[in-house]
Design a protein around this motif. Structure first.
Motif, PDB file in Angstrom:
ATOM      1  N   LEU A 209      54.377  27.960  30.167  1.00  6.73           N
ATOM      2  CA  LEU A 209      54.422  26.539  30.967  1.00  6.73           C
ATOM      3  C   LEU A 209      53.268  25.883  30.823  1.00  6.73           C
ATOM      4  CD1 LEU A 209      55.835  24.800  33.162  1.00  6.73           C
ATOM      5  CD2 LEU A 209      54.766  26.611  34.903  1.00  6.73           C
ATOM      6  N   ILE A 210      51.918  26.302  30.697  1.00  9.08           N
ATOM      7  CA  ILE A 210      50.875  25.579  30.933  1.00  9.08           C
ATOM      8  C   ILE A 210      50.790  24.717  29.327  1.00  9.08           C
ATOM      9  CG2 ILE A 210      48.363  25.662  30.479  1.00  9.08           C
ATOM     10  CD1 ILE A 210      48.495  28.252  32.450  1.00  9.08           C
ATOM     11  N   GLY A 211      51.451  25.474  28.271  1.00  5.29           N
ATOM     12  CA  GLY A 211      51.146  24.927  27.109  1.00  5.29           C
ATOM     13  C   GLY A 211      52.395  23.736  27.104  1.00  5.29           C
ATOM     14  N   GLU A 212      53.493  23.825  27.570  1.00  5.05           N
ATOM     15  CA  GLU A 212      54.456  22.860  27.850  1.00  5.05           C
ATOM     16  C   GLU A 212      53.926  21.570  28.568  1.00  5.05           C
ATOM     17  OE1 GLU A 212      57.502  24.333  29.633  1.00  5.05           O
ATOM     18  OE2 GLU A 212      58.573  25.761  27.936  1.00  5.05           O
ATOM     19  N   LEU A 213      53.144  21.797  29.838  1.00  4.99           N
ATOM     20  CA  LEU A 213      52.434  20.718  30.310  1.00  4.99           C
ATOM     21  C   LEU A 213      51.410  19.982  29.568  1.00  4.99           C
ATOM     22  CD1 LEU A 213      51.682  22.428  33.625  1.00  4.99           C
ATOM     23  CD2 LEU A 213      53.479  21.109  33.311  1.00  4.99           C
ATOM     24  N   ALA A 214      50.668  20.676  28.818  1.00  7.00           N
ATOM     25  CA  ALA A 214      49.708  20.133  27.668  1.00  7.00           C
ATOM     26  C   ALA A 214      50.421  19.326  26.805  1.00  7.00           C
ATOM     27  CB  ALA A 214      48.637  21.457  26.982  1.00  7.00           C
ATOM     28  N   ALA A 215      51.556  19.765  26.258  1.00  5.91           N
ATOM     29  CA  ALA A 215      52.128  18.818  25.124  1.00  5.91           C
ATOM     30  C   ALA A 215      53.114  17.606  25.685  1.00  5.91           C
ATOM     31  CB  ALA A 215      53.337  19.687  24.477  1.00  5.91           C
ATOM     32  N   ALA A 216      53.278  17.671  26.958  1.00  4.12           N
ATOM     33  CA  ALA A 216      54.149  16.545  27.702  1.00  4.12           C
ATOM     34  C   ALA A 216      53.219  15.419  28.299  1.00  4.12           C
ATOM     35  CB  ALA A 216      54.991  17.292  28.555  1.00  4.12           C
ATOM     36  N   ILE A 217      52.011  15.669  28.686  1.00  3.55           N
ATOM     37  CA  ILE A 217      51.447  14.743  29.526  1.00  3.55           C
ATOM     38  C   ILE A 217      50.025  14.541  28.935  1.00  3.55           C
ATOM     39  CG2 ILE A 217      50.320  14.429  31.808  1.00  3.55           C
ATOM     40  CD1 ILE A 217      52.647  16.432  32.647  1.00  3.55           C
ATOM     41  N   ASP A 218      49.815  13.250  28.651  1.00  2.00           N
ATOM     42  CA  ASP A 218      48.605  12.814  28.079  1.00  2.00           C
ATOM     43  C   ASP A 218      47.300  13.058  29.213  1.00  2.00           C
ATOM     44  OD1 ASP A 218      46.835  11.852  26.158  1.00  2.00           O
ATOM     45  OD2 ASP A 218      47.233   9.547  26.697  1.00  2.00           O
ATOM     46  N   ILE A 219      46.792  14.071  29.126  1.00  2.00           N
ATOM     47  CA  ILE A 219      45.523  14.527  29.949  1.00  2.00           C
ATOM     48  C   ILE A 219      44.990  15.914  29.336  1.00  2.00           C
ATOM     49  CG2 ILE A 219      46.769  15.968  31.696  1.00  2.00           C
ATOM     50  CD1 ILE A 219      44.995  14.870  33.655  1.00  2.00           C
ATOM     51  N   ARG A 220      43.599  15.884  29.272  1.00  2.00           N
ATOM     52  CA  ARG A 220      42.957  17.184  28.749  1.00  2.00           C
ATOM     53  C   ARG A 220      42.966  17.880  29.868  1.00  2.00           C
ATOM     54  NH1 ARG A 220      37.631  14.352  26.674  1.00  2.00           N
ATOM     55  NH2 ARG A 220      38.343  12.707  28.243  1.00  2.00           N
ATOM     56  N   ILE A 221      43.287  19.397  29.343  1.00  2.00           N
ATOM     57  CA  ILE A 221      43.616  20.354  30.463  1.00  2.00           C
ATOM     58  C   ILE A 221      42.620  21.369  30.207  1.00  2.00           C
ATOM     59  CG2 ILE A 221      45.051  22.312  30.980  1.00  2.00           C
ATOM     60  CD1 ILE A 221      47.263  20.449  30.447  1.00  2.00           C
ATOM     61  N   GLN A 222      41.971  21.990  31.046  1.00  2.00           N
ATOM     62  CA  GLN A 222      41.061  23.090  31.146  1.00  2.00           C
ATOM     63  C   GLN A 222      41.957  24.021  31.863  1.00  2.00           C
ATOM     64  OE1 GLN A 222      36.615  23.256  32.263  1.00  2.00           O
ATOM     65  NE2 GLN A 222      37.496  23.426  34.241  1.00  2.00           N
ATOM     66  N   SER A 223      42.220  25.227  31.345  1.00  2.00           N
ATOM     67  CA  SER A 223      42.878  26.265  31.830  1.00  2.00           C
ATOM     68  C   SER A 223      42.658  27.730  31.573  1.00  2.00           C
ATOM     69  CB  SER A 223      44.385  25.827  31.059  1.00  2.00           C
ATOM     70  OG  SER A 223      45.291  26.782  31.957  1.00  2.00           O
ATOM     71  N   GLY A 224      43.073  28.732  32.472  1.00  2.00           N
ATOM     72  CA  GLY A 224      42.706  29.907  32.502  1.00  2.00           C
ATOM     73  C   GLY A 224      43.560  30.439  33.371  1.00  2.00           C
ATOM     74  N   GLY A 225      43.138  32.161  33.559  1.00  2.00           N
ATOM     75  CA  GLY A 225      44.168  32.852  34.097  1.00  2.00           C
ATOM     76  C   GLY A 225      44.688  33.646  33.608  1.00  2.00           C
ATOM     77  N   GLY A 226      44.519  35.284  33.444  1.00  2.00           N
ATOM     78  CA  GLY A 226      45.066  36.108  32.638  1.00  2.00           C
ATOM     79  C   GLY A 226      44.613  36.203  31.049  1.00  2.00           C
ATOM     80  N   VAL A 227      43.564  35.349  30.643  1.00  2.00           N
ATOM     81  CA  VAL A 227      43.110  35.310  29.341  1.00  2.00           C
ATOM     82  C   VAL A 227      42.451  36.674  29.350  1.00  2.00           C
ATOM     83  CG1 VAL A 227      41.533  34.116  27.792  1.00  2.00           C
ATOM     84  CG2 VAL A 227      42.737  33.108  29.155  1.00  2.00           C
ATOM     85  N   ARG A 228      42.839  37.463  28.450  1.00  2.00           N
ATOM     86  CA  ARG A 228      42.432  38.794  27.952  1.00  2.00           C
ATOM     87  C   ARG A 228      42.074  38.994  26.382  1.00  2.00           C
ATOM     88  NH1 ARG A 228      41.889  38.285  32.554  1.00  2.00           N
ATOM     89  NH2 ARG A 228      42.226  39.515  34.312  1.00  2.00           N
ATOM     90  N   SER A 229      42.373  38.210  25.760  1.00  2.00           N
ATOM     91  CA  SER A 229      42.289  38.401  24.227  1.00  2.00           C
ATOM     92  C   SER A 229      41.919  37.162  23.518  1.00  2.00           C
ATOM     93  CB  SER A 229      43.388  39.191  23.668  1.00  2.00           C
ATOM     94  OG  SER A 229      44.346  38.248  23.883  1.00  2.00           O
ATOM     95  N   ALA A 230      41.451  37.291  22.459  1.00  2.00           N
ATOM     96  CA  ALA A 230      41.267  36.205  21.438  1.00  2.00           C
ATOM     97  C   ALA A 230      42.529  35.595  21.204  1.00  2.00           C
ATOM     98  CB  ALA A 230      40.424  36.520  20.084  1.00  2.00           C
ATOM     99  N   ASP A 231      43.666  36.277  21.093  1.00  2.00           N
ATOM    100  CA  ASP A 231      44.800  35.846  20.829  1.00  2.00           C
ATOM    101  C   ASP A 231      45.367  35.067  22.064  1.00  2.00           C
ATOM    102  OD1 ASP A 231      45.154  37.043  18.342  1.00  2.00           O
ATOM    103  OD2 ASP A 231      46.341  38.596  19.239  1.00  2.00           O
ATOM    104  N   ASP A 232      45.103  35.175  23.249  1.00  2.00           N
ATOM    105  CA  ASP A 232      45.388  34.275  24.435  1.00  2.00           C
ATOM    106  C   ASP A 232      44.558  33.118  24.363  1.00  2.00           C
ATOM    107  OD1 ASP A 232      47.151  36.319  25.782  1.00  2.00           O
ATOM    108  OD2 ASP A 232      45.231  37.173  26.799  1.00  2.00           O
TER     109      ASP A 232
END
Length: 244
Positions: free
Chosen positions: A65-88
């Motif tokens: 969902l966060i990725g969808e928001l980043a793609a849809a709206i022209d604003i820079r996003i800082q985001s986290g929560g549940g980041v546990r790996s380099a893949d995340d």
């Protein structure tokens, strides 16, 4: 100073927690995309989005969902929560997130996070350390604020020598969502001890004077949540105060 209007996502909607408690949730918006679009329309350059479900579960829950928001709206996003790996981290960056917030692991696994800083670059990661008062000590709160770290804030920061990290987000959990004003003494001490870090303040902002207060003690950014949702001030006025 950068203003980061916040969206905390739980079950796909915008909420706020009181003192970091997952059993003290206030629901505000059912449409995070509309809220984020409103931030952009008001002139915000950045937004701060947290996957609260991910923070509580210890794994990515709403990164799609966060990725969808980043793609849809022209604003820079800082985001986290549940980041546990380099893949995340890579997945969020690939989805269009401008900067990934790393929370618990920044304290519990600094060597891992140092390797991410080297791989992705210090401008693509924000170290987020949420702290609770323990007498005269400030102790990081881990795993969705449900556990206490074995080290204090200063020891945690010492694991990141100058030049390794750039962005630091500190939340006083006792003030988060409480509209009691940011902890200016704590912010000032962090800035004094680690002037190399671009400090973001989080927790307690209630009025526009809190923004100027945070800037006066060295904050380079401020996260604003509940005060905006409850109409304490407009985002336009907050942006003007932050940029003055």
């Amino acid at each position: 100073m950068i203003l980061y209007p916040a969206i905390d996502l739980k079950d796909g909607v915008c909420v706020r927690l009181m003192h970091g408690r997952f059993d003290a949730v206030t629901r505000y918006d059912d449409d995070p995309a509309a809220r984020l679009a409103a931030f952009a329309a008001a002139g915000a350059d950045w937004a701060h989005i947290v996957d609260l479900d991910g923070a509580e579960a210890g794994r990515a829950m709403q990164h799609r969902l966060i990725g969808e928001l980043a793609a849809a709206i022209d604003i820079r996003i800082q985001s986290g929560g549940g980041v546990r790996s380099a893949d995340d981290v890579q997945a969020l960056l690939d989805a269009g997130v401008a900067r990934v917030v790393v929370g618990s692991l920044a304290v519990s696994q600094p060597e891992t996070v140092l390797s991410w800083l080297d791989r992705f670059g210090p401008d693509r990661l924000t170290l987020a350390i949420d702290v609770k008062a323990d007498g005269e000590r400030w102790v990081p709160a881990l795993k969705g604020w449900t556990e206490a770290a074995a080290v204090d804030l200063w020891a945690a920061l010492d694991r990141y020598p100058a030049g390794t990290a750039k962005h630091l987000l500190v939340t006083d959990v006792g003030r988060d969502g409480a509209l009691t004003g940011p902890n200016l003494d704590l912010l000032a001490e962090i800035h004094q001890r680690r002037p190399d870090l671009w400090l973001q303040a989080s927790g307690g902002v209630a009025d526009l004077s809190d923004l100027t207060g945070a800037r006066s003690v060295g904050a380079c950014g401020v996260i604003v949540g509940r005060a905006l949702y409850e109409g304490r001030f407009t985002l336009e006025d907050a942006l003007e105060a932050a940029r003055a």
